[in-house]
Motif scaffolding. Structure first.
Motif, short mmCIF file in Angstrom:
data_model
loop_
_atom_site.label_atom_id
_atom_site.label_comp_id
_atom_site.label_asym_id
_atom_site.label_seq_id
_atom_site.Cartn_x
_atom_site.Cartn_y
_atom_site.Cartn_z
N ALA A 173 0.85 -1.19 0.00
CA ALA A 173 0.00 0.00 0.00
C ALA A 173 0.88 1.24 0.00
O ALA A 173 1.94 1.27 0.63
CB ALA A 173 -0.94 0.01 1.21
N LEU A 174 0.45 2.26 -0.73
CA LEU A 174 1.12 3.55 -0.77
C LEU A 174 0.34 4.50 0.14
O LEU A 174 -0.85 4.75 -0.10
CB LEU A 174 1.17 4.07 -2.20
CG LEU A 174 2.02 5.31 -2.48
CD1 LEU A 174 3.50 5.02 -2.21
CD2 LEU A 174 1.81 5.79 -3.91
N ILE A 175 1.00 5.02 1.16
CA ILE A 175 0.35 5.83 2.19
C ILE A 175 0.86 7.26 2.12
O ILE A 175 2.07 7.49 2.10
CB ILE A 175 0.60 5.26 3.60
CG1 ILE A 175 0.31 3.75 3.64
CG2 ILE A 175 -0.21 6.00 4.65
CD1 ILE A 175 -1.12 3.38 3.33
N ARG A 176 -0.06 8.22 2.13
CA ARG A 176 0.33 9.63 2.11
C ARG A 176 0.84 10.04 3.49
O ARG A 176 0.18 9.80 4.51
CB ARG A 176 -0.85 10.51 1.70
CG ARG A 176 -0.46 11.93 1.29
CD ARG A 176 -1.70 12.75 0.94
NE ARG A 176 -2.49 12.10 -0.08
CZ ARG A 176 -2.28 12.21 -1.39
NH1 ARG A 176 -1.24 12.93 -1.81
NH2 ARG A 176 -3.06 11.60 -2.25
N VAL A 177 2.01 10.65 3.52
CA VAL A 177 2.62 11.02 4.80
C VAL A 177 1.85 12.13 5.49
O VAL A 177 1.68 12.13 6.71
CB VAL A 177 4.09 11.42 4.59
CG1 VAL A 177 4.65 12.13 5.82
CG2 VAL A 177 4.93 10.19 4.27
N SER A 178 1.34 13.09 4.74
CA SER A 178 0.72 14.27 5.34
C SER A 178 -0.50 13.97 6.20
O SER A 178 -0.73 14.60 7.22
CB SER A 178 0.34 15.27 4.24
OG SER A 178 -0.60 14.70 3.35
#
Length: 348
Positions: A173-178
């Motif tokens: 999964a690609l998770i947005r850091v913000s």
């Protein structure tokens, strides 16, 4: 050529459409994931969690993925060798209980990281299966009287037929850091599989496992990053001219009057071409001067195997610019050279 574009869908595709044959062309495109908008510039690859039972499988897969993403070039990649710096020497591999959002939060205000790529390796296995076999090899002899060969007996050959396999599965999964939200995730685990068999096989079990891992990494890169791909089109079916669209069916036509105001160049491309940039030009056949040229971003309908677009042009205008009635050519470009062509005639 005007900028008016009409989008039409072809929901059913015959499998035979892409069989090798006359007019088939190959086009190199950039396959763009559906979620990709270009806003994610840098990605930290978190060591994958290991649920396979094989030692170090999570690190092996995530390190290989980080290396291939570096070569791919879609993102600036931060791999696990950088994690100590990014996390103030905290090791994420010991943080197995953290959620993806909590892991993402650790990267805020620490480094220039837009997203993290997390995952789990569920299978990482090399197997070997030996199958003892017996083969009866005939002994041939020549009968001088009948002048024919005959089987005089058999030699028994005992050997082992071996099948080696490598199987690797992982989800990611690609998770947005913000904000810790999921940008994109695999719906089901992705599998890498490779096998070799024979007596002996060309690849041993470990080599098969390495190849399976490579296939898995290729699929993961295609899932989360831009990747080059080759598609096939049929020039005589996927690039044509038409006079109109009626009841969702094109009226194919390659001859128009010099007074006709409207005609169409009809282009059909597979879904993989979504958001690729192409160009269509029209010129008088035998000349090198483009009478009209249109560069466009192809928008495919997601979930449909193929999308058809009609590009409107004016035979009247083309005839005026091209010196009157005669034969004209339409070219389709996916790079510096035309890939597909079709011709039409403008009559008085």
């Amino acid at each position: 050529m005007t900028k008016k574009i009409i989008l039409f869908l072809i929901p059913v595709v015959s499998a035979g459409l892409f069989l090798p044959g006359c007019g088939e062309k190959e086009i190199v495109i950039i396959k763009i994931p559906t979620f990709y908008k270009g806003d994610i510039k840098s990605v930290a690859i978190i060591p994958f969690r290991n649920a396979s039972g094989a030692p170090n499988a999570g690190n092996i897969v995530s390190d290989a993925l980080a290396a291939m993403l570096v070569v791919n070039g879609t993102y600036k990649v931060i791999n696990r060798n950088d994690h100590r710096i990014l996390q103030d020497e905290q090791d994420l591999r010991t943080e197995a209980g953290l959620s993806n959002a909590q892991i993402a939060a650790k990267f805020r205000n620490i480094a220039d990281v837009d997203a993290i790529l997390v995952g789990t390796v569920s299978t990482y296995a090399a197997t070997k299966h030996d199958d003892p076999r017996v083969e009866q090899i005939p002994i041939w002899q020549y009968n001088a009287y009948t002048k024919q060969m005959y089987i005089a007996g058999y030699n028994t050959r005992r050997y082992t037929f071996t099948r080696n396999e490598g199987n690797v599965t992982a989800s990611a999964a690609l998770i947005r850091v913000s904000d810790g939200t999921t940008i994109h995730a695999t719906l089901t685990p992705i599998r890498g599989h490779f096998w070799a068999q024979g007596s002996p096989p060309q690849y041993d079990p470990n080599a098969c496992l390495n190849e399976a891992t490579n296939w898995l990494i290729v699929k993961l890169v295609q899932t989360f990053a831009l990747s080059r791909s080759t598609i096939k089109v049929k020039e005589d079916e996927d690039f044509r001219t038409a006079s109109e669209l009626y009841d969702n069916k094109w009226t194919w036509q390659n001859s128009f009057k010099a007074t006709d105001e409207t005609a169409y160049v009809v282009l059909t491309l597979p879904e993989e071409c979504d958001r690729n940039r192409f160009k269509i030009t029209i010129l008088r056949k035998g000349t090198r001067k483009d009478l009209t040229s249109d560069e466009f971003l192809f928008q495919a309908e997601q979930g449909q195997p193929r999308t058809t677009r009609g590009y409107e042009f004016s035979p009247k205008q083309i005839a005026t610019l091209g010196g009157g009635p005669g034969e004209y050519e339409v070219k389709f470009y996916s790079g510096p050279e035309p890939v597909m062509r079709c011709t039409f005639r403008i009559n008085q």
